[in-house]
Design an enzyme around this catalytic site. Structure first.
Site, PDB file in Angstrom:
ATOM      1  N   LYS A 188       0.843  -1.208   0.000  1.00 41.30           N
ATOM      2  CA  LYS A 188       0.000   0.000   0.000  1.00 41.30           C
ATOM      3  C   LYS A 188       0.873   1.252   0.000  1.00 41.30           C
ATOM      4  O   LYS A 188       0.494   2.256  -0.603  1.00 41.30           O
ATOM      5  CB  LYS A 188      -0.935   0.026   1.219  1.00 41.30           C
ATOM      6  CG  LYS A 188      -1.927  -1.112   1.242  1.00 41.30           C
ATOM      7  CD  LYS A 188      -3.313  -0.701   0.789  1.00 41.30           C
ATOM      8  CE  LYS A 188      -4.293  -1.844   0.958  1.00 41.30           C
ATOM      9  NZ  LYS A 188      -5.104  -2.145  -0.173  1.00 41.30           N
ATOM     10  N   LYS A 195      -3.874 -10.995  -6.531  1.00 42.69           N
ATOM     11  CA  LYS A 195      -5.114 -11.383  -5.852  1.00 42.69           C
ATOM     12  C   LYS A 195      -6.266 -10.466  -6.271  1.00 42.69           C
ATOM     13  O   LYS A 195      -6.044  -9.297  -6.597  1.00 42.69           O
ATOM     14  CB  LYS A 195      -4.931 -11.377  -4.325  1.00 42.69           C
ATOM     15  CG  LYS A 195      -5.135 -10.038  -3.664  1.00 42.69           C
ATOM     16  CD  LYS A 195      -5.243 -10.160  -2.143  1.00 42.69           C
ATOM     17  CE  LYS A 195      -5.510  -8.785  -1.549  1.00 42.69           C
ATOM     18  NZ  LYS A 195      -6.772  -8.632  -0.872  1.00 42.69           N
ATOM     19  N   LYS A 242     -10.562  -5.178  -4.242  1.00 39.79           N
ATOM     20  CA  LYS A 242     -11.564  -4.171  -4.574  1.00 39.79           C
ATOM     21  C   LYS A 242     -10.931  -2.833  -4.933  1.00 39.79           C
ATOM     22  O   LYS A 242     -11.577  -1.993  -5.538  1.00 39.79           O
ATOM     23  CB  LYS A 242     -12.600  -4.021  -3.449  1.00 39.79           C
ATOM     24  CG  LYS A 242     -12.065  -3.633  -2.092  1.00 39.79           C
ATOM     25  CD  LYS A 242     -13.214  -3.448  -1.099  1.00 39.79           C
ATOM     26  CE  LYS A 242     -13.126  -4.336   0.118  1.00 39.79           C
ATOM     27  NZ  LYS A 242     -12.154  -3.918   1.124  1.00 39.79           N
TER      28      LYS A 242
HETATM   29  P1  ATP Z   1      -8.394  -3.694  -0.657  1.00 40.08           P
HETATM   30  O1  ATP Z   1      -8.213  -3.944  -2.119  1.00 40.08           O
HETATM   31  O2  ATP Z   1      -9.113  -2.424  -0.322  1.00 40.08           O
HETATM   32  O3  ATP Z   1      -7.161  -3.937   0.140  1.00 40.08           O
HETATM   33  P2  ATP Z   1      -9.512  -6.288  -0.420  1.00 40.08           P
HETATM   34  O4  ATP Z   1     -10.355  -6.533  -1.608  1.00 40.08           O
HETATM   35  O5  ATP Z   1      -8.162  -6.891  -0.388  1.00 40.08           O
HETATM   36  O6  ATP Z   1      -9.434  -4.753  -0.177  1.00 40.08           O
HETATM   37  P3  ATP Z   1     -10.104  -6.538   2.385  1.00 40.08           P
HETATM   38  O7  ATP Z   1     -11.123  -5.632   2.947  1.00 40.08           O
HETATM   39  O8  ATP Z   1      -8.688  -6.190   2.597  1.00 40.08           O
HETATM   40  O9  ATP Z   1     -10.338  -6.751   0.816  1.00 40.08           O
HETATM   41  O10 ATP Z   1     -10.348  -8.004   2.878  1.00 40.08           O
HETATM   42  C1  ATP Z   1     -11.490  -8.490   3.546  1.00 40.08           C
HETATM   43  C2  ATP Z   1     -11.352  -9.985   3.768  1.00 40.08           C
HETATM   44  O11 ATP Z   1     -11.390 -10.657   2.516  1.00 40.08           O
HETATM   45  C3  ATP Z   1     -10.028 -10.399   4.408  1.00 40.08           C
HETATM   46  O12 ATP Z   1     -10.243 -11.499   5.257  1.00 40.08           O
HETATM   47  C4  ATP Z   1      -9.185 -10.789   3.248  1.00 40.08           C
HETATM   48  O13 ATP Z   1      -8.158 -11.676   3.612  1.00 40.08           O
HETATM   49  C5  ATP Z   1     -10.220 -11.441   2.340  1.00 40.08           C
HETATM   50  N1  ATP Z   1      -9.813 -11.343   0.948  1.00 40.08           N
HETATM   51  C6  ATP Z   1      -9.587 -10.216   0.249  1.00 40.08           C
HETATM   52  N2  ATP Z   1      -9.248 -10.484  -1.020  1.00 40.08           N
HETATM   53  C7  ATP Z   1      -9.261 -11.840  -1.132  1.00 40.08           C
HETATM   54  C8  ATP Z   1      -8.989 -12.745  -2.197  1.00 40.08           C
HETATM   55  N3  ATP Z   1      -8.651 -12.304  -3.387  1.00 40.08           N
HETATM   56  N4  ATP Z   1      -9.090 -14.079  -1.949  1.00 40.08           N
HETATM   57  C9  ATP Z   1      -9.437 -14.540  -0.731  1.00 40.08           C
HETATM   58  N5  ATP Z   1      -9.710 -13.742   0.325  1.00 40.08           N
HETATM   59  C10 ATP Z   1      -9.625 -12.404   0.135  1.00 40.08           C
END
Ligand code: ATP
Ligand code: LTN
Length: 321
Positions: A112, A196, A199
């Site tokens: 980040k 991965k 969002k």
């Molecule tokens: P950002 O992109 O804003 O960092 P994010 O999409 O990675 O957000 P988070 O809010 O950080 O989502 O994650 C919420 C939950 O979803 C956490 O438990 C995280 O480990 C899980 N998670 C996020 N992305 C994935 C993914 N691609 N596969 C499996 N689990 C995920």
């Protein structure tokens, strides 16, 4: 005694199927035989750029997804992090025993800060993020923390802070452990399978939102990157794109991966993708329907969050005291 579980998601935007398969789906299965608290981590969400106007709406929508996915307020405590001041208080205390080097080494911080360094600077809150997350977990004496793989390193830090605190001041905290869902801990981006699904991805074709329309789902899956060789087989190293699609297919259809491999042997990607899209659409339909119902009664959603936050505060304050 029932095992205690804590987890949460930042209300930083719309949730996608990675969040659902990696985190929320397993939470739903835990609420019957565990003592569970799930949070909307708004203090964490303000560590990255956000729109203040949209923020309240994001909190509400995250809660609506929790409820629509099947979390039941009668069994589960649903809370909002900023409503329980004990989180910030314990984070301060834990911060006095966290070496700077451990924070600087965190993968999420490095990623980040690489992104944000070019967009106006890195704030101390981003560095301290894992300390607040440790406070979230330790306040509820959680044994297990169901998260996606990207958060496992933060849970490790929470565990070592708990150990350090217990050794220095006497046993105050349960040592938590990350709980990963083996097959779905890391759902990959549809347009870029080495990354991965996220969002905050700039390209919306990389993720499928839980609220995406059937047509949007069909289009995104049709456009998803595939591997060079035509075979439909599960081999994450050699065929990351198709393997990712097989995991998603299996999760939404309930059909085991080997069975999918057999039934698509000799068939083309187009047919596979068309069926996959329908499986995702059908798998998300009940959640989407419930989400739309909740939209007509947002007062009751806020009421759930108020009640849950009060219950959570009682537990958290006891630990803090
Ligand atoms: P950002 O992109 O804003 O960092 P994010 O999409 O990675 O957000 P988070 O809010 O950080 O989502 O994650 C919420 C939950 O979803 C956490 O438990 C995280 O480990 C899980 N998670 C996020 N992305 C994935 C993914 N691609 N596969 C499996 N689990 C995920
Ligand atoms: N950092 C997590 C959200 C989060 C969390 C927590 C998860 C904040 N506090 C405590 C589990 C336990 C993320 O998903 N990005």
């Amino acid at each position: 005694m029932k095992k205690r579980v804590f987890s949460g998601i930042r209300p930083s935007g719309d949730l996608h199927i990675g969040n659902y398969l990696g985190a929320i789906k397993q939470w739903v299965g835990l609420q019957d035989d565990h003592e569970v608290v799930f949070g909307i981590m708004d203090l964490h969400a303000i560590t990255t750029p956000h729109d203040p106007e949209k923020f309240r709406r994001n909190t509400l929508e995250t809660a609506m997804v929790y409820l629509a996915a099947g979390l039941d307020p009668a069994k589960t405590t649903l809370m909002v992090q900023s409503r329980v001041p004990a989180h910030a208080e314990l984070a301060w205390i834990l911060g006095t025993m966290t070496p700077l080097g451990e924070l600087e080494r965190m993968t999420q911080f490095k990623e980040k800060s690489r992104e944000l360094g070019t967009k106006g600077g890195i704030m101390a809150g981003l560095l301290n993020y894992p300390i607040l997350m440790a406070a979230d977990i330790l306040l509820y004496q959680a044994d297990a923390v169901p998260v996606g793989e990207d958060q496992a390193q933060h849970v490790e830090l929470a565990r070592s802070l708990a150990e350090r605190f217990n050794n220095r001041y006497g046993k105050a905290f349960t040592l938590p452990q990350a709980m990963l869902q083996k097959d779905t801990a890391r759902i990959m981006a549809l347009d870029d399978p080495p990354k991965k699904m996220s969002k905050s991805d700039e390209n919306a074709r990389g993720y499928i939102l839980l609220t995406d329309s059937p047509d949007a789902i069909r289009e995104k899956i049709k456009a998803a990157v595939t591997d060079s060789e035509k075979k439909i087989a599960f081999a994450p190293e050699e065929k990351p794109a198709i393997s990712n699609l097989l995991v998603i297919f299996s999760e939404f259809s309930g059909r085991p991966i080997p069975e999918l491999e057999r039934s698509y042997a000799g068939k083309g990607y187009a047919e596979f993708k068309a069926d996959l899209a329908e499986a995702v659409i059908a798998g998300l339909a009940p959640l989407q329907e419930r989400f739309r119902e909740l939209e007509t009664d947002t007062d009751s959603v806020f009421a759930v969050l108020r009640g849950g936050s009060e219950r959570a505060a009682a537990v958290a304050n006891k630990t803090l005291a």
